[in-house]
Design an enzyme around this catalytic site. Structure first.
Site, PDB file in Angstrom:
ATOM      1  N   CYS A  85       0.863  -1.159   0.010  1.00 61.44           N
ATOM      2  CA  CYS A  85      -0.118  -0.058  -0.133  1.00 61.44           C
ATOM      3  C   CYS A  85       0.751   1.400  -0.024  1.00 61.44           C
ATOM      4  O   CYS A  85       1.543   1.424  -0.974  1.00 61.44           O
ATOM      5  CB  CYS A  85      -0.945   0.096   1.218  1.00 61.44           C
ATOM      6  SG  CYS A  85      -2.395   1.207   1.006  1.00 61.44           S
ATOM      7  N   HIS A 194      -3.283  -5.715   1.265  1.00 67.39           N
ATOM      8  CA  HIS A 194      -2.772  -6.079   2.458  1.00 67.39           C
ATOM      9  C   HIS A 194      -2.319  -7.549   2.928  1.00 67.39           C
ATOM     10  O   HIS A 194      -3.212  -7.948   3.780  1.00 67.39           O
ATOM     11  CB  HIS A 194      -3.235  -5.231   3.661  1.00 67.39           C
ATOM     12  CG  HIS A 194      -3.132  -3.765   3.421  1.00 67.39           C
ATOM     13  ND1 HIS A 194      -2.034  -3.040   3.922  1.00 67.39           N
ATOM     14  CD2 HIS A 194      -3.696  -2.916   2.842  1.00 67.39           C
ATOM     15  CE1 HIS A 194      -2.170  -1.750   3.785  1.00 67.39           C
ATOM     16  NE2 HIS A 194      -3.261  -1.470   2.883  1.00 67.39           N
ATOM     17  N   GLU A 196      -0.453  -8.581   4.983  1.00 66.23           N
ATOM     18  CA  GLU A 196      -0.185  -8.590   6.527  1.00 66.23           C
ATOM     19  C   GLU A 196      -1.532  -8.873   7.441  1.00 66.23           C
ATOM     20  O   GLU A 196      -1.561  -9.090   8.303  1.00 66.23           O
ATOM     21  CB  GLU A 196       0.778  -7.608   7.006  1.00 66.23           C
ATOM     22  CG  GLU A 196       0.050  -6.251   7.205  1.00 66.23           C
ATOM     23  CD  GLU A 196      -0.397  -5.238   5.959  1.00 66.23           C
ATOM     24  OE1 GLU A 196      -0.428  -6.096   4.827  1.00 66.23           O
ATOM     25  OE2 GLU A 196      -0.764  -4.327   6.196  1.00 66.23           O
TER      26      GLU A 196
END
Lengths: 223, 83
Positions: A85, A194, A196
Site C-alpha cells: 500500500c 494488504h 499482513e
C-alpha cells in the site's frame, strides 16, 4: 531470519506487518525512518499507512528518509523488499518499481476483502504460491490506481513482472487490473492489497496473505 | 528577494479524478459551458537573493527531484515579475 519493518511518521500497519513476519516464523526487527543502517536484516517490509501525512504525493517525502537511502542501495544489491500500500507508493516514488499510484478513479476510499490472482511466482515474496492461484486479502486505499505508460505496461507483461491482478471488479481504476508488480530481479515487490492483514483466520478473511512472508523466509533459508 | 513559481500538472494521458469531481460540481452549481477541468499544484518559492540563472536551475532540479513525479506529472518553472 530477520525481517525489518520500517516505521515512518504516519505508518499504520507496521505492527501488523511485524506480527505477520512472526506468524510466518521469522524475527521482526523494527526499523525507524531516521535509521542510517538496516541493522543487518535479511529483508525489509515497507508497511501501509500515510507516511508524512501523504503530503505532496503519497510516498514522496518518505522516499528521502535516511533509512530509504539504505533500503534503495540494498534493494539494488538484491535484498528482498516488500512494499504494501503506502510502501508500494514509496517504492514507486523511489524508482525501485516502475509506474505510480494515483487517486482511485471513482474518488472514494475502498475497503474490502479483495480477490486476486497471483500472476508471477518468480519473486522473493510469491515463490510459495502456485502460478494462477486465486487468493483473497484485504484492500484499503484512496490512492491505489496503478498507472504507467503503455510501453512500460507492455514491458511488465512481457517480462512477467505483473505479480498480482485484481479479479472481478477493478476496485480503483488500476491499468490492466494490476494490483502488484516486481522489479527485473524479482527481489522488490509492491502491492496495494494488504497480505499482513490475512495471516490469521481470527482477524482476517483467511490466511491467504501468509504466503508472502513464508515465501521470503523459505527463500532466505534455501540461500 | 525573488519569487520562483513551479506549476505541476498531471500528464495529459493520466486520469485526473479530482478535476473530474470539480467538473461535476460545476454542473451541479450551474456553471455551464465548461468542457473539462484538470487540477494541478502551484509552488511559490521565495529565494534569499536574486533569480539568477543558477538559482533558477537549482529550483528546476528541486522540481524534478521532489515537487513533481516525472512518471505522471509535467512541471514548468518561471520567475514571477515584480515581487
Amino acid at each position: 531470519m530477520r525481517i525489518g519493518v520500517v516505521t515512518f511518521p504516519g505508518s499504520l500497519d507496521d505492527r501488523d506487518a511485524a506480527r505477520a513476519v512472526r506468524v510466518a516464523g521469522g524475527e521482526a526487527v523494527s526499523l525507524w525512518h531516521g535509521d542510517a543502517d538496516l541493522h543487518g536484516v535479511d529483508g525489509v517490509v515497507l508497511p501501509g499507512g500515510f507516511s508524512y501525512g501523504d503530503y505532496l504525493r503519497c510516498g514522496a517525502i518518505a522516499r528521502f528518509a535516511p533509512v530509504m537511502e539504505r533500503v534503495v542501495d540494498a534493494a539494488r544489491g538484491g535484498l528482498p523488499v516488500l512494499g504494501i500500500c503506502n510502501g508500494f507508493q514509496i517504492l514507486c516514488e523511489s524508482h525501485l518499481l516502475p509506474g505510480a499510484l494515483i487517486r482511485n478513479d471513482h474518488r472514494k476510499f475502498v475497503c474490502r476483502d479483495q480477490p486476486l490472482r497471483v500472476e508471477s511466482v518468480s519473486t522473493a515474496w510469491t515463490s510459495g504460491y502456485a502460478a494462477g492461484q486465486e487468493i483473497v486479502i484485504p484492500l484499503k486505499n484512496g490512492e491505489g490506481g496503478y498507472v504507467a505508460d503503455e510501453r512500460m505496461l507492455d514491458e511488465l507483461e512481457a517480462e512477467g513482472r505483473v505479480v498480482l491482478r485484481y479479479v472481478g471488479d477493478n476496485p480503483n481504476g488500476s491499468y490492466r487490473d494490476i494490483a502488484g508488480v516486481t522489479n527485473a530481479r524479482g527481489n522488490v515487490v509492491g502491492l496495494m492489497p494488504h497480505p499482513e492483514h490475512a495471516v490469521e483466520s481470527l482477524t482476517g478473511p483467511g490466511t491467504d496473505g501468509l504466503g508472502f512472508f513464508t515465501s521470503v523466509l523459505e527463500g532466505l533459508v534455501r540461500s | 528577494m525573488a519569487r520562483v513559481v513551479v506549476d505541476v500538472m498531471l500528464k495529459p494521458e493520466i486520469l485526473d479524478p479530482q478535476g473530474k469531481a470539480v467538473l461535476g460540481a460545476f454542473g451541479r452549481l450551474g456553471f455551464d459551458g465548461v468542457a473539462s477541468v484538470r487540477q494541478g499544484k502551484r509552488f511559490e518559492i521565495e529565494l534569499d537573493g536574486e533569480a539568477t540563472p543558477e538559482a533558477v536551475a537549482e529550483i528546476e532540479r528541486a522540481a524534478a527531484t521532489l515537487l513533481a513525479n516525472p512518471v505522471i506529472e509535467d512541471f514548468t518553472v518561471h520567475v514571477e515579475a515584480g515581487v
